[in-house]
Design a protein around this motif. Structure first.
Motif, PDB file in Angstrom:
ATOM      1  N   LEU A 116      79.366  99.863   5.450  1.00  0.00           N
ATOM      2  CA  LEU A 116      79.429  98.981   6.695  1.00  0.00           C
ATOM      3  C   LEU A 116      79.850  97.455   5.987  1.00  0.00           C
ATOM      4  O   LEU A 116      80.127  96.858   7.068  1.00  0.00           O
ATOM      5  N   GLY A 117      80.217  97.290   4.757  1.00  0.00           N
ATOM      6  CA  GLY A 117      80.193  96.049   4.467  1.00  0.00           C
ATOM      7  C   GLY A 117      79.180  94.954   4.175  1.00  0.00           C
ATOM      8  O   GLY A 117      79.363  93.904   4.243  1.00  0.00           O
ATOM      9  N   HIS A 118      78.013  95.495   4.204  1.00  0.00           N
ATOM     10  CA  HIS A 118      76.631  94.597   4.338  1.00  0.00           C
ATOM     11  C   HIS A 118      76.099  94.895   2.632  1.00  0.00           C
ATOM     12  O   HIS A 118      76.046  95.611   1.964  1.00  0.00           O
ATOM     13  N   THR A 119      75.373  93.651   2.207  1.00  0.00           N
ATOM     14  CA  THR A 119      74.725  93.693   1.011  1.00  0.00           C
ATOM     15  C   THR A 119      73.118  93.326   1.435  1.00  0.00           C
ATOM     16  O   THR A 119      72.336  94.104   0.589  1.00  0.00           O
ATOM     17  N   ARG A 120      72.890  92.953   2.540  1.00  0.00           N
ATOM     18  CA  ARG A 120      71.319  92.864   3.056  1.00  0.00           C
ATOM     19  C   ARG A 120      71.043  94.006   3.799  1.00  0.00           C
ATOM     20  O   ARG A 120      71.551  94.108   4.939  1.00  0.00           O
ATOM     21  N   PRO A 126      65.349  91.193  -7.496  1.00  0.00           N
ATOM     22  CA  PRO A 126      65.306  91.417  -8.866  1.00  0.00           C
ATOM     23  C   PRO A 126      65.828  90.379  -9.722  1.00  0.00           C
ATOM     24  O   PRO A 126      66.675  89.737  -9.570  1.00  0.00           O
ATOM     25  N   GLY A 127      65.192  90.132 -11.167  1.00  0.00           N
ATOM     26  CA  GLY A 127      65.902  89.371 -11.855  1.00  0.00           C
ATOM     27  C   GLY A 127      65.121  89.512 -13.459  1.00  0.00           C
ATOM     28  O   GLY A 127      64.084  90.055 -13.508  1.00  0.00           O
ATOM     29  N   PRO A 128      65.722  88.560 -14.293  1.00  0.00           N
ATOM     30  CA  PRO A 128      65.258  88.611 -15.611  1.00  0.00           C
ATOM     31  C   PRO A 128      63.697  87.837 -15.867  1.00  0.00           C
ATOM     32  O   PRO A 128      63.375  87.837 -17.259  1.00  0.00           O
ATOM     33  N   THR A 174      70.346  98.386  -5.918  1.00  0.00           N
ATOM     34  CA  THR A 174      71.326  97.872  -6.678  1.00  0.00           C
ATOM     35  C   THR A 174      72.470  98.907  -7.028  1.00  0.00           C
ATOM     36  O   THR A 174      73.527  98.574  -7.374  1.00  0.00           O
ATOM     37  N   LEU A 175      72.048 100.234  -6.964  1.00  0.00           N
ATOM     38  CA  LEU A 175      73.057 101.228  -7.272  1.00  0.00           C
ATOM     39  C   LEU A 175      74.358 101.033  -6.491  1.00  0.00           C
ATOM     40  O   LEU A 175      75.311 101.458  -6.560  1.00  0.00           O
ATOM     41  N   THR A 181      65.564 108.783  -0.099  1.00  0.00           N
ATOM     42  CA  THR A 181      65.633 108.510   1.275  1.00  0.00           C
ATOM     43  C   THR A 181      66.433 106.933   1.251  1.00  0.00           C
ATOM     44  O   THR A 181      67.524 106.891   2.105  1.00  0.00           O
ATOM     45  N   LEU A 182      65.985 106.094   0.646  1.00  0.00           N
ATOM     46  CA  LEU A 182      66.426 104.729   0.704  1.00  0.00           C
ATOM     47  C   LEU A 182      67.887 104.681   0.016  1.00  0.00           C
ATOM     48  O   LEU A 182      68.616 103.768   0.381  1.00  0.00           O
ATOM     49  N   PHE A 183      68.185 105.692  -0.812  1.00  0.00           N
ATOM     50  CA  PHE A 183      69.253 105.567  -1.419  1.00  0.00           C
ATOM     51  C   PHE A 183      70.567 105.525  -0.384  1.00  0.00           C
ATOM     52  O   PHE A 183      71.567 104.990  -0.369  1.00  0.00           O
TER      53      PHE A 183
END
Length: 325
Positions: free
Chosen positions: A188-192, A54-56, A238-239, A177-179
């Protein structure tokens, strides 16, 4: 310079230092780069070609000083579908978790990525039963998330405030569900989060394709519509400070899939034939051939949301969503 996500050139991951050196020549070298990224430097912003991150600015655009100065259009060498999928997963497998349901889409990614997996579903749901069985077959490290009704209600109230089409019951149930996937990944310490999004549209995974009067046209429309789905999924991620990474939307995979005639993707009552053929060479055939429900149904999240609507005095889920908004 600030880089969110990752950048590659012809199948080679670039470090932030590599990117900084490249940008000394201006934004032009960036136009050949793939990956999933939002990159800012000086007064410039660039976003990957498919707009995964996501981006502007619009997908595939480099903006400097408030105006578009270049288009990002990676052009890697052509390859087979199998080579494309392997490369796409390998580029994304240095960090993260896999959103896993035990179906062919997530199963192939999990089998290639060698990363921890997260499955979400109400206790006793089809997805939890099948994902647990598949993980044992594949010897995967699986985290199982079984939200309660109260937790589903809380998650639903949060996602309807951020997704593009909050009053749509299907969109809201998928997002809910994805939430839980995104929340567990962050714990778990992951962003991806590697996910199978895009496979149904590229390879013909929806049940309605079996009776489509013009399969090629329908697939083309659905691929074009996927940008809306990506916006939904990333808004939820992003939440939790995470993002969904999508190997099947790698430029190599998209090109290889679109080169396959639609009649070879859905035939003989079997959907996603080309993807299943690749998967059978990397994961157990039982998983590669498995037919399963969409995540919102297999996880039991949709049925839970229906129950919440009734208990709150609404006959229709859409009415319940309106009250949450």
């Amino acid at each position: 310079m600030n880089l969110k996500g990752w950048i590659e050139l012809d199948g080679v991951r670039l470090s932030p230092a590599d990117v900084e050196r490249m940008l000394k020549a201006g934004p032009e070298p960036l136009t050949r780069c793939g990956g999933e990224f939002l990159l800012t430097w000086d007064d410039c912003t660039a976003r990957d070609a498919f707009g995964i991150m996501p981006g502007p600015v619009p997908p595939g655009v480099v903006c400097c000083g408030g105006r578009s100065v270049a288009r990002i259009a990676p052009d890697p060498p052509s390859c087979t579908l199998e080579e494309a999928i392997i490369t796409a997963v390998n580029l994304r497998s240095d960090e993260g978790v896999v959103a896993f349901s035990g179906g062919v889409d997530s199963g192939l990614i999990a089998g290639l990525a060698d990363l921890p997996c997260v499955a979400v579903g109400i206790e006793g749901s089809d997805d939890i039963i099948w994902a647990t069985k598949a993980a044992l077959m594949m010897e995967l490290d699986l985290e199982v998330v079984t939200p309660t009704e109260e937790e589903v209600a809380e998650a639903l109230a949060r996602v309807v405030r951020v997704i593009p089409d909050p009053a749509n019951p299907v969109e809201a149930s998928i997002a809910t569900t994805l939430f839980f996937v995104a929340a567990r990944a962050r714990e778990l310490g992951h962003t991806r989060i590697l996910a199978g999004q895009g496979a149904d549209e590229l390879f013909g995974g929806y049940a309605r394709y079996l009776s489509s009067p013009d399969l090629a046209a329908e697939l083309e429309r659905d691929v074009a519509d996927h940008e809306r789905q990506r916006a939904r999924d990333q808004a939820v991620a992003t939440l939790h400070g995470t993002y969904f990474s999508m190997p099947y939307l790698d430029i190599r995979v998209v090109r290889a899939a679109q080169a396959i005639p639609s009649g070879e993707k859905v035939c003989g009552g079997v959907r996603k034939r080309p993807l299943r053929a690749v998967a059978e060479r990397h994961i157990p055939a039982e998983i590669a051939r498995a037919e399963k429900k969409a995540m919102q149904y297999g996880s039991g999240i949709w049925r839970t949301i229906q129950g919440l609507a009734r208990r709150n005095g609404h006959r229709r889920v859409a009415e319940y969503l309106e009250t949450l908004l």
